[in-house]
Write a protein that holds these residues in place. Structure first.
Motif, PDB file in Angstrom:
ATOM      1  N   GLN A   1     -28.820 -78.910   4.409  1.00  0.00           N
ATOM      2  CA  GLN A   1     -29.328 -80.143   4.259  1.00  0.00           C
ATOM      3  C   GLN A   1     -28.947 -81.058   3.373  1.00  0.00           C
ATOM      4  O   GLN A   1     -29.326 -81.990   3.145  1.00  0.00           O
TER       5      GLN A   1
ATOM      6  N   ARG B   1     -31.947 -82.809  13.264  1.00  0.00           N
ATOM      7  CA  ARG B   1     -33.312 -82.375  12.465  1.00  0.00           C
ATOM      8  C   ARG B   1     -33.428 -81.115  11.825  1.00  0.00           C
ATOM      9  O   ARG B   1     -33.614 -80.738  10.763  1.00  0.00           O
TER      10      ARG B   1
ATOM     11  N   ASN C   1     -35.623 -80.439   8.693  1.00  0.00           N
ATOM     12  CA  ASN C   1     -37.003 -80.762   9.205  1.00  0.00           C
ATOM     13  C   ASN C   1     -37.377 -80.138  10.411  1.00  0.00           C
ATOM     14  O   ASN C   1     -38.720 -80.484  10.793  1.00  0.00           O
TER      15      ASN C   1
END
Length: 674
Positions: free
Chosen positions: A360, A448, A453
């Motif tokens: 990420q 995502r 997320n």
């Protein structure tokens, strides 16, 4: 504790995998020990299944949207499931004459349901001893030494045996429609967790309507059981990972759910040996869990290991000839699996100190991966323009494909595998809109997930994208339809439906929350219009499967068995018919059976004489009266198996549009004793 709609939906959708998984855990050791009987199933298996159904659903956490879920999604999912089961039962197949896999599974189940052990004895002493003219093997049943081993793995026959115990042959055949309905219910549970409870009915309806789901669960294929296990495993894994659990400390319900999820993944191999490929991304996910110090990692790993041990034991102990037949594809898969697991173990050990990679923190990675997914799908779409796949590796398959090409008026190219149009197969059954929406959905979800997320999507994305890509790249199946669609139905078609419905839900939410004035109207229009665009082509294609296969075969089998004397020993004098009917006579009529592939007066008379010397009645069988008359000694042949009905078609460049004809004939004659 009050049962809210969300709680009811969460609990009922784990019941299918709990029932099938708990039964397999108990039934397979009983078969391995030669004690698989109705009594042991009732005394040992039933309490385990009932205990699992009573306990596991109580461990399931509530859906995140618990307070806002109305009752209508629960009612709709149950209605779709029940309606699907009713339609499938009404259209259920009676495939018990072996031409392809369903009857092979049926005959496997019929044997173990009655006799409770493997291998199958040849009973040479009740026919003609070691007479060199006799053959005991047939389609899907391998002659090895003085015994017979069935093809395929034991998972599906173990489930079907319960139906046999309850309702004889018809009860066994009806287990497939019921398993198909359980698969639809499991998929509704997965969609409710990952997309939302209100979208679960649409996902369930799309799966229930699509042709491969209907077709495969009308006959005794292994895919319905595999679908219940894999979709159910994803559901259990979602529930187990809903909350973080430290690596140390006592086990609680989340650990037990993780164990159950791992068992379900591993037991998929007990149903289908090629499920090894689909379990590989689960192993990769387990490595991530270990590196993240999640407490669910150990129980899930243990579950996968135990389930896989069941499957590999079933393969190498009870289906060794079958695995030898698959050696060209199975050995590379085993090697790839071993190397992959070893590499993951080494990588986990090296990364243990620092934890999993912080993907990420790379802002462009998620976007790049999403774009890559779109490019890959575009590549599958353009593949037929640049490549024609060839090479069955099997002369018989090439011969059959040549026949189908001739029927369809296609250019003769028997070596063609049609792998390059595998994405188009999916489009035939769920529509082009589903392909587009699913591609957009998976691209957004990958973005995502790699940004941290959507942690709940990590395991489903790993399993589904890997399986879709691997299956579309190399379906590894005879490419006629609807036969080849069975490769798609366990996870591939559910993946496309799930991603398409998720994108539809995402678009509707965006319009509702962030759209222009009238956003609610446009959101509702998007949902209704999108559902119609997905459902209409799926339903239209499914009309090509509204027929019943092999109707009358059960009644004809009972008539055939009634015509064979209790002390009869059946010898087929027609090699082609013997190849298809010997397992039916042996496993369902319960009499010793062999064939003379190249009959002549001397060999037939010798075998008949040997049967008589053993105090038994010689019964000759063939597909035509004329084959028996020369050896009948004046007795009149009878025609107890006389079935002329519908069977699956075979198409190569379009989805199926209706049935072909099936002709099944067995003539027999009891040779008068001399």
């Amino acid at each position: 504790m009050r049962l809210t709609p969300a709680r009811v939906l969460a609990r009922i959708t784990v019941v299918p995998v709990v029932v099938v998984g708990a039964w397999l855990l108990v039934a397979f050791p009983l078969l391995l020990a030669g004690q698989f009987t109705p009594v042991t199933g009732l005394v040992i298996g039933a309490p385990v299944v009932l205990a699992a159904v009573a306990l596991v659903p109580r461990w399931v956490p509530d859906l995140d949207e618990d307070d806002g879920v109305p009752w209508w999604p629960v009612a709709a999912v149950l209605l779709i499931t029940v309606a699907f089961a009713a339609v499938q039962i009404a259209f259920h197949s009676e495939q018990i004459v072996i031409r392809r896999d369903p009857a092979s599974y049926a005959q496997f189940a019929a044997w173990i349901a009655q006799y409770g052990s493997l291998p199958i004895p040849q009973d040479r002493a009740l026919i003609a001893g070691d007479d060199p003219a006799l053959t005991y093997g047939s389609a899907a049943f391998y002659q090895v030494g003085d015994v017979i081993w069935p093809q395929f793995l034991a998972g599906m026959p173990l489930v079907m045996s319960v139906g046999y115990w309850v309702g004889d042959i018809t009860g066994m055949l009806l287990t497939a429609p019921l398993l198909g309905a359980l698969g639809v219910l499991s998929f509704a549970g997965l969609a409710a967790r990952l997309v939302g409870a209100r979208w679960a009915p649409l996902a369930a309806l799309l799966l229930a309507v699509c042709l491969p789901e209907q077709w495969v669960s009308r006959s005794t294929y292994s895919e319905p059981a595999a679908q219940v296990l894999f979709l159910g495993a994803l559901v259990l894994a979602f529930d187990a990972l809903a909350r973080a659990v430290p690596a140390t400390g006592r086990w609680d319900t989340r650990h037990l759910l993780a164990l159950a999820a791992g068992l379900a993944f591993g037991l998929g191999i007990l149903v289908r040996i090629d499920a090894l490929r689909d379990v590989l991304p689960v192993v990769a996910f387990l490595a991530l869990l270990l590196l993240a110090r999640r407490g669910q990692a150990l129980p899930m790993t243990l579950g996968v290991a135990v389930g896989a041990a069941y499957g590999l034991t079933a393969g190498f102990v009870l289906s060794q000839p079958y695995l030898e037949h698959l050696a060209d594809s199975l050995v590379p898969l085993l090697k790839i699996s071993a190397v992959g697991i070893l590499a993951l173990a080494v990588a986990t050990a090296l990364l243990w100190r620092w934890g999993p990679p912080k993907v990420q923190r790379v802002p462009w990675l998620g976007t790049a991966t999403g774009i890559l997914a779109v490019v890959v799908m575009a590549g599958f779409a353009l593949r037929p323009l640049i490549h024609t796949a060839r090479g069955h590796g099997d002369e018989a398959t090439g011969f059959y494909i040549g026949q189908v090409q001739e029927i369809e008026g296609l250019p003769q190219d028997p070596d063609r595998t049609y792998d390059e149009i595998s994405l188009y197969w999916v489009g035939w059954y769920v529509g082009a809109a589903a392909l587009v929406l699913a591609t957009l959905g998976v691209a957004l979800l990958l973005r995502r997930a790699l940004r941290g997320n959507a942690p709940q999507w990590v395991l489903p994305l790993l399993v589904l994208t890997w399986t879709v890509a691997a299956t579309l790249a190399r379906p590894a199946i005879t490419p006629d339809q609807p036969w080849a669609s069975r490769r798609l139905i366990v996870l591939v078609i559910p993946a496309f439906i799930l991603f398409a419905v998720w994108f539809l839900a995402w678009a509707s939410h965006r319009l509702r929350e962030h759209g222009a004035p009238g956003g609610r109207f446009w959101a509702d229009a998007c949902a209704v219009g999108g559902a119609a665009v997905l459902l209409l082509p799926t339903a239209y294609t499914a009309t090509g499967a509204m027929y019943r296969m092999d109707v009358g075969s059960v009644a004809a089998t009972k008539e055939l068995c009634a015509r064979i004397p209790a002390d009869g020993s059946v010898v087929f004098v027609d090699g082609a018919n013997a190849f298809k009917f010997m397992p039916l006579v042996r496993n369902m009529c319960g009499v010793p059976t062999a064939s003379i592939d190249q009959p002549d007066d001397e060999s037939v008379e010798r075998v008949v004489g040997e049967i008589e010397r053993r105090g038994r009645q010689a019964v000759l069988a063939g597909s035509q009266r004329e084959q028996l008359t020369p050896y009948s000694a004046g007795a009149v042949p009878v025609h107890p198996f006389n079935v002329h009905t519908e069977q699956d078609p075979s198409t190569l460049m379009e989805p199926p549009r209706g049935a072909w004809r099936f002709n099944g004939d067995v003539w027999i004659v009891a040779v008068p004793r001399t």
